[in-house]
Each structure stands twice: as C-alpha cells, then as structure tokens.
Design a protein around this motif. Structure first.
Motif, PDB file in Angstrom:
ATOM      1  N   GLU A 146       0.829  -1.186   0.000  1.00 39.83           N
ATOM      2  CA  GLU A 146       0.000   0.000   0.000  1.00 39.83           C
ATOM      3  C   GLU A 146       0.875   1.251   0.000  1.00 39.83           C
ATOM      4  OE1 GLU A 146      -1.698  -0.719   3.754  1.00 39.83           O
ATOM      5  OE2 GLU A 146      -3.158  -2.202   3.055  1.00 39.83           O
ATOM      6  N   ARG A 147       0.401   2.263  -0.741  1.00 48.38           N
ATOM      7  CA  ARG A 147       1.111   3.543  -0.729  1.00 48.38           C
ATOM      8  C   ARG A 147       0.152   4.663  -1.096  1.00 48.38           C
ATOM      9  NH1 ARG A 147       4.261   4.255  -6.212  1.00 48.38           N
ATOM     10  NH2 ARG A 147       3.206   2.773  -7.547  1.00 48.38           N
ATOM     11  N   CYS A 148       0.521   5.880  -0.742  1.00 50.97           N
ATOM     12  CA  CYS A 148      -0.347   7.012  -1.048  1.00 50.97           C
ATOM     13  C   CYS A 148       0.486   8.261  -1.322  1.00 50.97           C
ATOM     14  CB  CYS A 148      -1.329   7.264   0.097  1.00 50.97           C
ATOM     15  SG  CYS A 148      -0.555   7.667   1.684  1.00 50.97           S
ATOM     16  N   GLY A 149      -0.202   9.334  -1.710  1.00 47.56           N
ATOM     17  CA  GLY A 149       0.478  10.596  -1.996  1.00 47.56           C
ATOM     18  C   GLY A 149       0.653  11.434  -0.749  1.00 47.56           C
ATOM     19  N   THR A 150      -0.456  11.748  -0.083  1.00 47.43           N
ATOM     20  CA  THR A 150      -0.420  12.533   1.146  1.00 47.43           C
ATOM     21  C   THR A 150      -1.449  11.970   2.120  1.00 47.43           C
ATOM     22  OG1 THR A 150      -2.084  14.106   0.349  1.00 47.43           O
ATOM     23  CG2 THR A 150       0.232  14.641  -0.076  1.00 47.43           C
ATOM     24  N   THR A 151      -1.222  12.204   3.421  1.00 49.88           N
ATOM     25  CA  THR A 151      -2.198  11.864   4.448  1.00 49.88           C
ATOM     26  C   THR A 151      -2.307  13.028   5.418  1.00 49.88           C
ATOM     27  OG1 THR A 151      -0.515  10.826   5.848  1.00 49.88           O
ATOM     28  CG2 THR A 151      -1.766   9.389   4.362  1.00 49.88           C
ATOM     29  N   THR A 152      -3.358  13.005   6.233  1.00 50.40           N
ATOM     30  CA  THR A 152      -3.508  14.017   7.277  1.00 50.40           C
ATOM     31  C   THR A 152      -2.528  13.719   8.400  1.00 50.40           C
ATOM     32  OG1 THR A 152      -5.250  12.694   8.307  1.00 50.40           O
ATOM     33  CG2 THR A 152      -5.936  14.398   6.758  1.00 50.40           C
ATOM     34  N   PRO A 153      -1.907  14.743   8.993  1.00 50.23           N
ATOM     35  CA  PRO A 153      -0.988  14.519  10.113  1.00 50.23           C
ATOM     36  C   PRO A 153      -1.718  13.831  11.270  1.00 50.23           C
ATOM     37  CG  PRO A 153      -0.844  16.764   9.277  1.00 50.23           C
ATOM     38  CD  PRO A 153      -2.037  16.142   8.632  1.00 50.23           C
ATOM     39  N   PRO A 154      -1.056  12.977  12.055  1.00 49.84           N
ATOM     40  CA  PRO A 154       0.391  12.722  12.067  1.00 49.84           C
ATOM     41  C   PRO A 154       0.805  11.525  11.221  1.00 49.84           C
ATOM     42  CG  PRO A 154      -0.600  11.696  13.971  1.00 49.84           C
ATOM     43  CD  PRO A 154      -1.731  12.321  13.187  1.00 49.84           C
ATOM     44  N   TYR A 155      -0.074  11.046  10.345  1.00 51.77           N
ATOM     45  CA  TYR A 155       0.213   9.858   9.557  1.00 51.77           C
ATOM     46  C   TYR A 155       1.119  10.201   8.380  1.00 51.77           C
ATOM     47  CZ  TYR A 155      -3.815   8.341  12.250  1.00 51.77           C
ATOM     48  OH  TYR A 155      -4.686   8.060  13.268  1.00 51.77           O
ATOM     49  N   GLY A 156       1.892   9.187   7.949  1.00 48.44           N
ATOM     50  CA  GLY A 156       2.763   9.367   6.803  1.00 48.44           C
ATOM     51  C   GLY A 156       2.348   8.474   5.651  1.00 48.44           C
ATOM     52  N   CYS A 157       3.075   8.572   4.532  1.00 47.09           N
ATOM     53  CA  CYS A 157       2.724   7.807   3.330  1.00 47.09           C
ATOM     54  C   CYS A 157       3.832   6.877   2.882  1.00 47.09           C
ATOM     55  CB  CYS A 157       2.359   8.763   2.196  1.00 47.09           C
ATOM     56  SG  CYS A 157       0.607   9.151   2.155  1.00 47.09           S
ATOM     57  N   ASN A 158       4.571   6.302   3.812  1.00 50.93           N
ATOM     58  CA  ASN A 158       5.590   5.334   3.439  1.00 50.93           C
ATOM     59  C   ASN A 158       4.946   4.066   2.888  1.00 50.93           C
ATOM     60  OD1 ASN A 158       7.622   7.050   4.380  1.00 50.93           O
ATOM     61  ND2 ASN A 158       7.443   6.246   6.464  1.00 50.93           N
ATOM     62  N   ASP A 159       5.632   3.435   1.917  1.00 51.47           N
ATOM     63  CA  ASP A 159       5.146   2.161   1.398  1.00 51.47           C
ATOM     64  C   ASP A 159       5.120   1.122   2.518  1.00 51.47           C
ATOM     65  OD1 ASP A 159       5.121   3.426  -0.980  1.00 51.47           O
ATOM     66  OD2 ASP A 159       6.493   2.095  -2.008  1.00 51.47           O
ATOM     67  N   THR A 160       4.047   0.362   2.585  1.00 54.34           N
ATOM     68  CA  THR A 160       3.954  -0.716   3.566  1.00 54.34           C
ATOM     69  C   THR A 160       3.546  -2.003   2.868  1.00 54.34           C
ATOM     70  OG1 THR A 160       1.637  -0.183   4.059  1.00 54.34           O
ATOM     71  CG2 THR A 160       3.316   0.853   5.433  1.00 54.34           C
ATOM     72  N   THR A 161       4.026  -3.136   3.372  1.00 53.42           N
ATOM     73  CA  THR A 161       3.653  -4.448   2.865  1.00 53.42           C
ATOM     74  C   THR A 161       3.213  -5.308   4.034  1.00 53.42           C
ATOM     75  OG1 THR A 161       5.246  -4.289   1.041  1.00 53.42           O
ATOM     76  CG2 THR A 161       4.403  -6.478   1.571  1.00 53.42           C
ATOM     77  N   VAL A 162       1.998  -5.842   3.952  1.00 56.54           N
ATOM     78  CA  VAL A 162       1.402  -6.610   5.044  1.00 56.54           C
ATOM     79  C   VAL A 162       0.825  -7.902   4.482  1.00 56.54           C
ATOM     80  CG1 VAL A 162      -0.256  -6.588   6.938  1.00 56.54           C
ATOM     81  CG2 VAL A 162       0.810  -4.451   6.209  1.00 56.54           C
ATOM     82  N   SER A 163       0.972  -8.997   5.215  1.00 52.24           N
ATOM     83  CA  SER A 163       0.414 -10.285   4.798  1.00 52.24           C
ATOM     84  C   SER A 163      -0.954 -10.507   5.429  1.00 52.24           C
ATOM     85  CB  SER A 163       1.358 -11.432   5.194  1.00 52.24           C
ATOM     86  OG  SER A 163       2.595 -11.305   4.520  1.00 52.24           O
ATOM     87  N   GLY A 164      -1.792 -11.284   4.740  1.00 53.38           N
ATOM     88  CA  GLY A 164      -3.117 -11.553   5.264  1.00 53.38           C
ATOM     89  C   GLY A 164      -3.797 -12.701   4.554  1.00 53.38           C
ATOM     90  N   ILE A 165      -5.016 -12.990   4.967  1.00 55.57           N
ATOM     91  CA  ILE A 165      -5.832 -14.052   4.384  1.00 55.57           C
ATOM     92  C   ILE A 165      -6.541 -13.530   3.142  1.00 55.57           C
ATOM     93  CG2 ILE A 165      -7.800 -15.582   4.798  1.00 55.57           C
ATOM     94  CD1 ILE A 165      -7.074 -15.464   7.773  1.00 55.57           C
ATOM     95  N   THR A 166      -6.628 -14.352   2.113  1.00 58.34           N
ATOM     96  CA  THR A 166      -7.324 -13.962   0.898  1.00 58.34           C
ATOM     97  C   THR A 166      -8.431 -14.974   0.570  1.00 58.34           C
ATOM     98  OG1 THR A 166      -5.796 -15.175  -0.540  1.00 58.34           O
ATOM     99  CG2 THR A 166      -5.258 -12.868  -0.058  1.00 58.34           C
ATOM    100  N   GLY A 167      -9.376 -14.530  -0.231  1.00 58.01           N
ATOM    101  CA  GLY A 167     -10.446 -15.404  -0.679  1.00 58.01           C
ATOM    102  C   GLY A 167     -11.048 -14.869  -1.964  1.00 58.01           C
ATOM    103  N   TYR A 168     -11.718 -15.739  -2.706  1.00 56.18           N
ATOM    104  CA  TYR A 168     -12.334 -15.301  -3.951  1.00 56.18           C
ATOM    105  C   TYR A 168     -13.590 -16.105  -4.248  1.00 56.18           C
ATOM    106  CZ  TYR A 168     -10.716 -19.475  -6.428  1.00 56.18           C
ATOM    107  OH  TYR A 168     -10.527 -20.770  -6.839  1.00 56.18           O
ATOM    108  N   LEU A 169     -14.453 -15.488  -5.054  1.00 55.77           N
ATOM    109  CA  LEU A 169     -15.636 -16.147  -5.587  1.00 55.77           C
ATOM    110  C   LEU A 169     -15.771 -15.723  -7.040  1.00 55.77           C
ATOM    111  CD1 LEU A 169     -18.361 -17.698  -5.369  1.00 55.77           C
ATOM    112  CD2 LEU A 169     -19.396 -15.519  -4.678  1.00 55.77           C
TER     113      LEU A 169
END
Length: 199
Positions: free
Chosen positions: A46-69
């Motif tokens: 996930e990444r973004c251009g700008t956020t409201t303070p105090p959050y930043g926009c550094n790239d993050t990578t997170v693992s999780g459960i997936t599913g599909y139909l």
C-alpha cells in the motif's frame, strides 16, 4: 502366428474410442454455467500521496488471508466469461483492514483438453480500515490477472484449482467521517490459494 485383420481393425477402433473418451472426460466440466471459490494467503503493498498529520505515506507491505468467488458462463472450450469478487484481510490489535475488488474477467485455456488457464479483467477496487470505532474507506479502479490449473476429480463433477493472482487498485482518495484522510492511494495484492470449481 498371423493376427487376423479384423482383430487389428477392432483394436484400432477401440484405441481410438478410448482416446476420444479420455479426451472428452478431461474437458467434460468446461461447459454451461460455472462456479469457483477458494481461500489463500497473500501480501498487500500500500502507498499514497499525502495523508492528514500525524500519519505518513511510506510504502507498507502486510500479509493476510485472501479469498475469492467467481462465476459465469462458458463461451467455448477455450474461453470463460465471468465476474469475480476477491478479498484480502488483516487483523491488527487496533483495527481490521480489508482490501476488496470486483471485476469482469475472461479466463482462457490455451489447450482445450488441459486444465491450465490464464485470466485477466477489470472493475472496482475498495479499501476499508476500521481503527476502533471509526472507518477509513475509498473506492477506485481495479485490475486483476492470474494463472491456475483445474485438476478434475473423479467423474469431473468438480475440480481442485490452485491459483496465483495479482490485484491492482488505484483507489485515489480515502475518507473518514466525510473528511479527506489520504490522496493517491494505490494497493497491490499478490495471492496464492486453492479453490474448488464446479462443474
């Protein structure tokens, strides 16, 4: 000892019939209406251009459960048309995050008698995060691509289908309680899983 011509002819016919039946058995499930669903595991970047303070926009990578139909209609022995809903989910100590997508997809089997396929499509991509009692959300354009293989079971009533997929979402603005929280939000999900396909 000579083999009578009739026996050779009968043997050839039986071999030909057996090959035809085997080929038909391998492709029997790919006709009419179809349905596929499954679970897996994947990482979301996930990444973004700008956020409201105090959050930043550094790239993050997170693992999780997936599913599909997925479900749709068979156009030919090589091509399926359908709709797909896919989801990624991660539970933090301070809230739950989910990335979802819905798209129209084409699934192509290069060799009609085999189970290998590639797919691609486009639609909508969604972001949702619930920190505590609040929520952050946004919806934008999405693209999906992937590969898989249908391993037909028994009399081909269903198939076990391992898959590898990538979802890209250009969500754009994220909002919380009607206020802008982030701009330029993008998300990419890489997922592997196993599903069941009918018929």
């Amino acid at each position: 000892m000579r083999t009578p011509p009739r026996i050779l002819l009968l043997g050839g016919l039986l071999l030909g019939l057996g090959a035809s039946l085997a080929s038909a058995q391998r492709t029997r499930g790919r006709e009419g209406f179809w349905l596929s669903f499954g679970l897996g595991y994947g990482s979301a970047r996930e990444r973004c251009g700008t956020t409201t303070p105090p959050y930043g926009c550094n790239d993050t990578t997170v693992s999780g459960i997936t599913g599909y139909l997925r479900l749709g209609k068979t156009l030919s022995r090589h091509l399926l048309l359908g709709g797909e809903f896919a989801a990624w989910y991660h539970d933090y100590t301070f809230g739950a995050e989910s990335l979802t997508g819905i798209a129209a997809v084409l699934i192509y089997y290069p060799v009609a008698s085999e189970g290998f396929f590639v797919k691609g499509g486009g639609g909508l991509s969604n972001y949702y995060f619930s920190p505590g009692g609040g929520s952050i959300r946004g919806t934008g354009l999405g693209l999906v691509g992937g590969v898989g293989y249908d391993f037909r079971i028994g009399r081909n009533y269903f198939a076990v289908t391992p898959t590898a997929d990538v979802w890209y979402g250009r969500v754009g603005d994220l909002r919380t309680h009607g206020s802008l929280w982030a701009t330029g939000w993008k998300q990419v999900i890489l997922s592997v899983g196993v599903g069941v396909t009918f018929p």
